[in-house]
Design a protein around this motif. Structure first.
Motif, PDB file in Angstrom:
ATOM      1  N   LYS A 117     -29.535 -32.244 -16.135  1.00 51.20           N
ATOM      2  CA  LYS A 117     -30.895 -31.571 -16.587  1.00 51.20           C
ATOM      3  C   LYS A 117     -31.396 -30.798 -15.285  1.00 51.20           C
ATOM      4  O   LYS A 117     -32.016 -31.570 -14.817  1.00 51.20           O
ATOM      5  N   CYS A 118     -32.274 -29.722 -15.188  1.00 46.13           N
ATOM      6  CA  CYS A 118     -32.185 -29.001 -14.043  1.00 46.13           C
ATOM      7  C   CYS A 118     -33.764 -28.417 -14.405  1.00 46.13           C
ATOM      8  O   CYS A 118     -34.475 -29.000 -15.555  1.00 46.13           O
ATOM      9  N   SER A 119     -34.542 -29.369 -13.145  1.00 45.64           N
ATOM     10  CA  SER A 119     -35.742 -29.792 -13.282  1.00 45.64           C
ATOM     11  C   SER A 119     -36.469 -28.742 -12.561  1.00 45.64           C
ATOM     12  O   SER A 119     -37.934 -28.972 -12.448  1.00 45.64           O
ATOM     13  N   LEU A 120     -35.789 -26.993 -12.365  1.00 45.81           N
ATOM     14  CA  LEU A 120     -36.901 -26.347 -11.266  1.00 45.81           C
ATOM     15  C   LEU A 120     -37.509 -25.308 -12.310  1.00 45.81           C
ATOM     16  O   LEU A 120     -37.401 -25.170 -13.442  1.00 45.81           O
ATOM     17  N   THR A 121     -38.210 -25.656 -12.659  1.00 46.61           N
ATOM     18  CA  THR A 121     -39.952 -24.603 -12.750  1.00 46.61           C
ATOM     19  C   THR A 121     -39.915 -23.075 -11.759  1.00 46.61           C
ATOM     20  O   THR A 121     -40.516 -23.150 -10.840  1.00 46.61           O
ATOM     21  N   CYS A 122     -39.332 -22.350 -13.091  1.00 48.26           N
ATOM     22  CA  CYS A 122     -40.040 -20.922 -12.372  1.00 48.26           C
ATOM     23  C   CYS A 122     -41.129 -20.071 -12.978  1.00 48.26           C
ATOM     24  O   CYS A 122     -41.668 -20.582 -14.349  1.00 48.26           O
ATOM     25  N   GLU A 123     -42.013 -19.894 -12.525  1.00 44.63           N
ATOM     26  CA  GLU A 123     -42.879 -19.397 -13.047  1.00 44.63           C
ATOM     27  C   GLU A 123     -43.234 -17.196 -13.353  1.00 44.63           C
ATOM     28  O   GLU A 123     -42.187 -16.977 -12.804  1.00 44.63           O
TER      29      GLU A 123
ATOM     30  N   VAL B  72     -34.432 -19.866 -14.455  1.00 46.42           N
ATOM     31  CA  VAL B  72     -33.709 -20.732 -14.123  1.00 46.42           C
ATOM     32  C   VAL B  72     -31.886 -20.043 -14.692  1.00 46.42           C
ATOM     33  O   VAL B  72     -31.859 -19.497 -15.146  1.00 46.42           O
ATOM     34  N   ASN B  73     -31.216 -19.903 -12.288  1.00 46.34           N
ATOM     35  CA  ASN B  73     -29.925 -19.599 -13.155  1.00 46.34           C
ATOM     36  C   ASN B  73     -28.897 -20.811 -13.054  1.00 46.34           C
ATOM     37  O   ASN B  73     -29.363 -21.610 -13.550  1.00 46.34           O
ATOM     38  N   GLN B  74     -27.343 -20.736 -13.222  1.00 45.20           N
ATOM     39  CA  GLN B  74     -27.023 -21.248 -13.578  1.00 45.20           C
ATOM     40  C   GLN B  74     -26.408 -22.291 -12.804  1.00 45.20           C
ATOM     41  O   GLN B  74     -26.401 -23.813 -13.382  1.00 45.20           O
ATOM     42  N   MET B  75     -26.776 -22.783 -11.392  1.00 44.64           N
ATOM     43  CA  MET B  75     -26.387 -23.203 -10.318  1.00 44.64           C
ATOM     44  C   MET B  75     -27.735 -24.126 -10.550  1.00 44.64           C
ATOM     45  O   MET B  75     -27.776 -24.917  -9.582  1.00 44.64           O
ATOM     46  N   CYS B  76     -28.759 -23.994 -10.836  1.00 44.57           N
ATOM     47  CA  CYS B  76     -29.898 -24.398 -10.341  1.00 44.57           C
ATOM     48  C   CYS B  76     -30.741 -25.002  -9.662  1.00 44.57           C
ATOM     49  O   CYS B  76     -31.290 -25.167  -9.060  1.00 44.57           O
ATOM     50  N   ASN B  77     -30.389 -23.462  -8.875  1.00 45.84           N
ATOM     51  CA  ASN B  77     -31.249 -23.319  -7.428  1.00 45.84           C
ATOM     52  C   ASN B  77     -32.144 -22.527  -7.483  1.00 45.84           C
ATOM     53  O   ASN B  77     -31.650 -22.162  -5.833  1.00 45.84           O
ATOM     54  N   GLY B  78     -32.205 -21.726  -7.972  1.00 44.50           N
ATOM     55  CA  GLY B  78     -33.186 -20.331  -7.894  1.00 44.50           C
ATOM     56  C   GLY B  78     -33.296 -20.281  -9.055  1.00 44.50           C
ATOM     57  O   GLY B  78     -33.100 -19.744 -10.336  1.00 44.50           O
ATOM     58  N   CYS B  79     -34.825 -18.948  -9.015  1.00 42.85           N
ATOM     59  CA  CYS B  79     -35.404 -17.937 -10.544  1.00 42.85           C
ATOM     60  C   CYS B  79     -34.855 -17.166 -10.382  1.00 42.85           C
ATOM     61  O   CYS B  79     -34.440 -16.658  -9.497  1.00 42.85           O
ATOM     62  N   ASN B  80     -34.410 -17.304 -11.612  1.00 41.06           N
ATOM     63  CA  ASN B  80     -34.453 -14.703 -12.031  1.00 41.06           C
ATOM     64  C   ASN B  80     -35.393 -14.729 -11.722  1.00 41.06           C
ATOM     65  O   ASN B  80     -35.893 -15.096 -12.978  1.00 41.06           O
TER      66      ASN B  80
ATOM     67  N   ASN C  50     -25.196 -46.921 -12.820  1.00 43.29           N
ATOM     68  CA  ASN C  50     -26.275 -46.407 -13.849  1.00 43.29           C
ATOM     69  C   ASN C  50     -27.280 -45.369 -13.838  1.00 43.29           C
ATOM     70  O   ASN C  50     -28.265 -45.457 -14.770  1.00 43.29           O
ATOM     71  N   GLY C  51     -26.654 -44.389 -13.116  1.00 46.85           N
ATOM     72  CA  GLY C  51     -27.158 -43.189 -13.134  1.00 46.85           C
ATOM     73  C   GLY C  51     -26.381 -42.771 -12.316  1.00 46.85           C
ATOM     74  O   GLY C  51     -25.455 -42.974 -11.573  1.00 46.85           O
ATOM     75  N   CYS C  52     -26.296 -41.171 -11.762  1.00 46.17           N
ATOM     76  CA  CYS C  52     -25.933 -40.539 -10.821  1.00 46.17           C
ATOM     77  C   CYS C  52     -25.962 -39.904  -9.949  1.00 46.17           C
ATOM     78  O   CYS C  52     -27.725 -39.952 -10.097  1.00 46.17           O
ATOM     79  N   ASN C  53     -25.999 -39.877  -8.892  1.00 46.66           N
ATOM     80  CA  ASN C  53     -26.254 -39.385  -7.676  1.00 46.66           C
ATOM     81  C   ASN C  53     -26.790 -37.770  -7.607  1.00 46.66           C
ATOM     82  O   ASN C  53     -25.648 -36.943  -7.038  1.00 46.66           O
ATOM     83  N   CYS C  54     -27.749 -36.946  -8.498  1.00 47.13           N
ATOM     84  CA  CYS C  54     -28.075 -35.536  -8.207  1.00 47.13           C
ATOM     85  C   CYS C  54     -28.351 -34.805  -7.308  1.00 47.13           C
ATOM     86  O   CYS C  54     -28.468 -35.799  -6.260  1.00 47.13           O
ATOM     87  N   THR C  55     -28.148 -34.000  -7.645  1.00 44.21           N
ATOM     88  CA  THR C  55     -27.871 -33.211  -6.074  1.00 44.21           C
ATOM     89  C   THR C  55     -28.795 -31.744  -6.670  1.00 44.21           C
ATOM     90  O   THR C  55     -29.042 -31.768  -7.701  1.00 44.21           O
ATOM     91  N   GLY C  56     -29.514 -31.297  -5.185  1.00 44.22           N
ATOM     92  CA  GLY C  56     -30.475 -30.072  -5.601  1.00 44.22           C
ATOM     93  C   GLY C  56     -31.847 -30.681  -6.366  1.00 44.22           C
ATOM     94  O   GLY C  56     -32.106 -31.039  -6.778  1.00 44.22           O
TER      95      GLY C  56
END
Length: 410
Positions: free
Chosen positions: A204-210, A215-223, A189-195
């Motif tokens: 969907k990427c939950s990373l918020t960049c100020e 957000v970069n394509q890997m959703c692990n950092g901000c440009n 009923n859901g996926c084991n999301c990482t990062g």
């Protein structure tokens, strides 16, 4: 009179020689003529009573040699049940029906009452059904199809009705598609999301960049843009020296005092007459004979030095202590040298650069008793006085002001 006999019992006749006893149903009077010898099932004084006992509602026949039985009863006394029961059934106590076993029924237990559902058929023993497909049970009314993960068998018992994202013949296969390299959880009923990935399919990427970062394509950092840095572009990477701080936009440094430049690395303090800015860039290190904030004033007297020290509010207390020390040294000098030397000192004081009334360089070089034997020559006294003033001023300003005092004492 002797004309006849008085007979007893059943005897009769002139001589009582005739037996008048009548026996029925083939019975005969016995020899003493007081009873009958009955035959068969007859009994009684005259053999007129049938002693035959008929059970189960049977009655003796007229000849009293047999019973007229009812229903399924038979036998001499109607005590034998002639009812025949099949398939293991037994006659009941009334001998009017069979006690059948299993699913057998009917008067003789020869009828099978077992009903098989879902196209099943009764077997020969009438104790079970021959089921087809996934049907099972005594009547083929139980579905043996096992559905996993909450699925249920359909009405035909030939497939599973799966719920959620489960699929397959037995609902054992998860059809949920998870993106970005993750897998579905055990409940499907859901996926084991990482990062920083989130959402039902981790798409969907939950990373918020100020500060304008993306957000970069890997959703692990901000440009990040400009001087912004950090995982969320929320830290200013601009380094400002000498107490400077970045502005709100992180585009330049706000410098303090006389510091300037992109990173506040340049000292903008201008010192005159060969002076140079000190390391903190808040004062000038002046050369000989020059003083002032930018070494713009020429000075040769101790009075000027005192004025410079007095201008500093934090040095006023130490200035008073220093002047008191100089006064004490002067008194000791006057007492040690004597009145004659005092007069010589007074005359020479007016020729010197100090306003204390004496020229230290012109004092006699011969040994004297002042300073309790520790200072015996004019040169030693001069060095002692300079050290005292230097120690005093080092306590008030251990940076640029020390050099300023030394300029005045030279």
């Amino acid at each position: 009179m002797c004309n006849g006999c008085n007979c007893i019992g059943n005897w009769t006749g002139q001589k009582c020689g005739n037996c008048s006893l009548t026996c029925e149903n083939g019975g005969t009077a016995n020899q003493v003529c007081y009873g009958c010898n009955c035959i068969g099932n007859w009994t009684g004084p005259k053999c007129d009573k049938c002693s035959l006992t008929c059970e189960n509602g049977g009655t003796a026949n007229q000849m009293c040699y047999g019973c007229n039985c009812t229903g399924n009863w038979s036998g001499t006394n109607c005590d034998e049940c002639s009812l025949t029961c099949e398939n293991g059934g037994t006659a009941n106590q009334m001998c009017n029906a069979c006690n059948c076993t299993g699913h057998w029924t009917g008067p003789k237990c020869d009828e099978c009452s077992l009903t098989c559902e879902n196209d099943g058929t009764v077997n020969q023993m009438c104790n079970g059904c021959n089921c087809i497909g996934n049907w099972t049970g005594p009547k083929c009314d139980e579905c043996s199809l096992t559905c996993e993960n909450g699925g249920t068998a359909n009405q035909m018992c030939n497939a599973c009705n799966c719920i959620g994202n489960w699929t397959g013949p037995k609902c054992g296969e998860c059809s949920l598609t998870c993106e970005n390299g993750v897998t579905a959880n055990r409940m499907c009923n859901g996926c084991n999301c990482t990062g920083q990935w989130t959402g039902p399919q981790c798409d969907k990427c939950s990373l918020t960049c100020e500060k304008g970062g993306t957000v970069n394509q890997m959703c692990n950092g901000c440009n990040c843009i400009g001087n912004w840095t950090g995982p969320k572009c929320d830290r200013c990477g601009l380094e400002c020296s000498h107490g400077g701080s970045p502005d709100r936009e992180c585009t330049s440094c706000k410098c303090v005092a006389e510091w300037t430049g992109d990173a506040c690395e340049n000292c903008n303090l201008t010192c005159q007459n060969g002076g140079s800015a000190n390391a903190a860039c808040h004062g000038c290190l002046c050369t000989d004979k020059w003083t002032g904030p930018t070494c713009e004033n020429a000075t040769t007297s101790l009075d000027n030095m005192t004025a410079v020290l007095a201008a500093d509010q934090s040095s006023r207390a130490w200035l008073s202590v220093g002047l008191s020390g100089l006064f004490l040294v002067t008194i000791l000098l006057l007492v040690g040298v004597g009145c004659n030397r005092i007069r010589r000192i007074k005359r020479r004081m007016h020729k010197g650069n100090l306003n204390l009334g004496f020229d230290m360089t012109e004092l006699p070089n011969e040994p004297g008793p002042f300073i309790v034997g520790q200072v015996e020559t004019t040169q030693q006294f001069t060095q002692y006085l300079q050290g005292l003033v230097s120690t005093f001023y080092n306590r008030t300003e251990p940076t640029a002001q020390t050099n300023i005092v030394r300029n005045h004492t030279d």
